[in-house]
Design an enzyme around this catalytic site. Structure first.
Site, PDB file in Angstrom:
ATOM      1  CD  GLU A 100      -3.103   0.837   0.292  1.00 17.65           C
ATOM      2  OE1 GLU A 100      -2.542   1.490  -0.618  1.00 17.65           O
ATOM      3  OE2 GLU A 100      -4.270   1.058   0.638  1.00 17.65           O
ATOM      4  CG  ASP A 104      -5.825   8.595   5.884  1.00 14.97           C
ATOM      5  OD1 ASP A 104      -5.198   9.234   6.737  1.00 14.97           O
ATOM      6  OD2 ASP A 104      -6.842   9.021   5.332  1.00 14.97           O
ATOM      7  CG  PHE A 153      -4.248  15.001   1.043  1.00 10.20           C
ATOM      8  CD1 PHE A 153      -5.022  13.889   1.372  1.00 10.20           C
ATOM      9  CD2 PHE A 153      -3.945  15.231  -0.293  1.00 10.20           C
ATOM     10  CE1 PHE A 153      -5.477  13.025   0.386  1.00 10.20           C
ATOM     11  CE2 PHE A 153      -4.397  14.375  -1.286  1.00 10.20           C
ATOM     12  CZ  PHE A 153      -5.172  13.266  -0.942  1.00 10.20           C
ATOM     13  CB  ILE A 154       1.751  13.694   1.478  1.00  9.80           C
ATOM     14  CG1 ILE A 154       1.313  12.244   1.748  1.00  9.80           C
ATOM     15  CG2 ILE A 154       2.185  14.368   2.771  1.00  9.80           C
ATOM     16  CD1 ILE A 154       2.400  11.365   2.347  1.00  9.80           C
TER      17      ILE A 154
HETATM   18  P1  IMP Z   1      -7.843   4.738   4.062  1.00 15.03           P
HETATM   19  O1  IMP Z   1      -8.898   3.758   3.671  1.00 15.03           O
HETATM   20  O2  IMP Z   1      -8.422   5.925   4.794  1.00 15.03           O
HETATM   21  O3  IMP Z   1      -6.678   4.129   4.793  1.00 15.03           O
HETATM   22  O4  IMP Z   1      -7.345   5.388   2.703  1.00 15.03           O
HETATM   23  C1  IMP Z   1      -6.250   4.917   2.052  1.00 15.03           C
HETATM   24  C2  IMP Z   1      -6.189   5.549   0.683  1.00 15.03           C
HETATM   25  O5  IMP Z   1      -6.546   6.937   0.740  1.00 15.03           O
HETATM   26  C3  IMP Z   1      -4.779   5.507   0.159  1.00 15.03           C
HETATM   27  O6  IMP Z   1      -4.517   4.318  -0.543  1.00 15.03           O
HETATM   28  C4  IMP Z   1      -4.731   6.749  -0.702  1.00 15.03           C
HETATM   29  O7  IMP Z   1      -5.210   6.464  -2.001  1.00 15.03           O
HETATM   30  C5  IMP Z   1      -5.677   7.710  -0.028  1.00 15.03           C
HETATM   31  N1  IMP Z   1      -4.938   8.641   0.854  1.00 15.03           N
HETATM   32  C6  IMP Z   1      -4.923   8.695   2.197  1.00 15.03           C
HETATM   33  N2  IMP Z   1      -4.145   9.684   2.665  1.00 15.03           N
HETATM   34  C7  IMP Z   1      -3.636  10.285   1.561  1.00 15.03           C
HETATM   35  C8  IMP Z   1      -2.713  11.389   1.365  1.00 15.03           C
HETATM   36  O8  IMP Z   1      -2.198  12.020   2.294  1.00 15.03           O
HETATM   37  N3  IMP Z   1      -2.453  11.701   0.081  1.00 15.03           N
HETATM   38  C9  IMP Z   1      -2.970  11.038  -0.996  1.00 15.03           C
HETATM   39  N4  IMP Z   1      -3.796   9.991  -0.863  1.00 15.03           N
HETATM   40  C10 IMP Z   1      -4.126   9.624   0.396  1.00 15.03           C
END
Ligand code: IMP
Ligand code: MG
Length: 182
Positions: A100, A104, A153-154
């Protein structure tokens, strides 16, 4: 007009990312000696990381890709996940390593892991390049984590904002006016 003009600050240079990825590859190579390693990348964000990680792994491995979409707009995940493209390989007997880009809330990967578990792999572990542990909502942690990042957010190195900036070779944060433009 260059993409670089939209970046407020660089967090990790291409060289720093390279070192982090090589270190992960080394650890994985040690742990998966004699195993039946299958790297599974969840598209599209992890594609750049996958391409570099697989080349820093020295033990034999296979690769496969899947795609899920989580309904949500802008910079947050909704937790409702839909399978868009399934894997090609039958997972039975493989030592799966989910690759991954960033962990997040963890909701996306939680869903993916639960689904893949039902297909009888020999083992499942998670490798994430970036980890935002403060944001975690699902019960999931990375077995291999490249580096912790703050709750910001990166973009770059595969990570997008509105499907852009994936091709930046480094990781940075956008200027506030860019996020607002959407
Ligand atoms: P989660 O389900 O909230 O863990 O989201 C994971 C997905 O959200 C990652 O695979 C990314 O595609 C997107 N994501 C989460 N944080 C960021 C960020 O800081 N920048 C860009 N994409 C992010
Ligand atoms: Mg994304």
């Amino acid at each position: 007009m260059s993409m670089n003009d939209d970046i407020k600050e660089v967090y990790f240079s291409a060289e720093e990312i390279g070192d982090i990825v090589k270190n992960l590859g080394k650890r994985i190579s040690e742990d998966y000696e004699g195993k039946n390693l299958l790297l599974v990348s969840v598209l599209k964000g992890s594609v750049v990381f996958m391409a570099d990680l697989m080349r820093s792994i020295t033990v034999p491995c296979r690769i496969d890709f899947m795609s899920v979409s989580s309904y949500g707009s802008g910079t947050k995940t909704s937790g409702v996940v839909k399978l868009q493209k399934d894997l090609d390989i039958n997972l039975e007997g493989y030592d799966l390593l989910l690759v991954e880009d960033i962990l997040d809330s963890g909701k996306t990967l939680f869903y993916v892991r639960e689904m893949l578990k039902t297909r009888n792999p020999a083992s499942i572990r998670i490798c994430t390049l970036f980890d935002k542990p403060d944001r975690r909502e699902a019960d999931i942690h990375a077995d291999y984590s490249g580096t912790l990042v703050p709750d910001e957010f990166i973009v770059g190195y595969g990570l997008d904002f509105d499907e852009k900036y994936r091709n930046l070779p480094y990781i940075g944060v956008l200027k506030p006016e860019i996020y607002g433009e959407n």
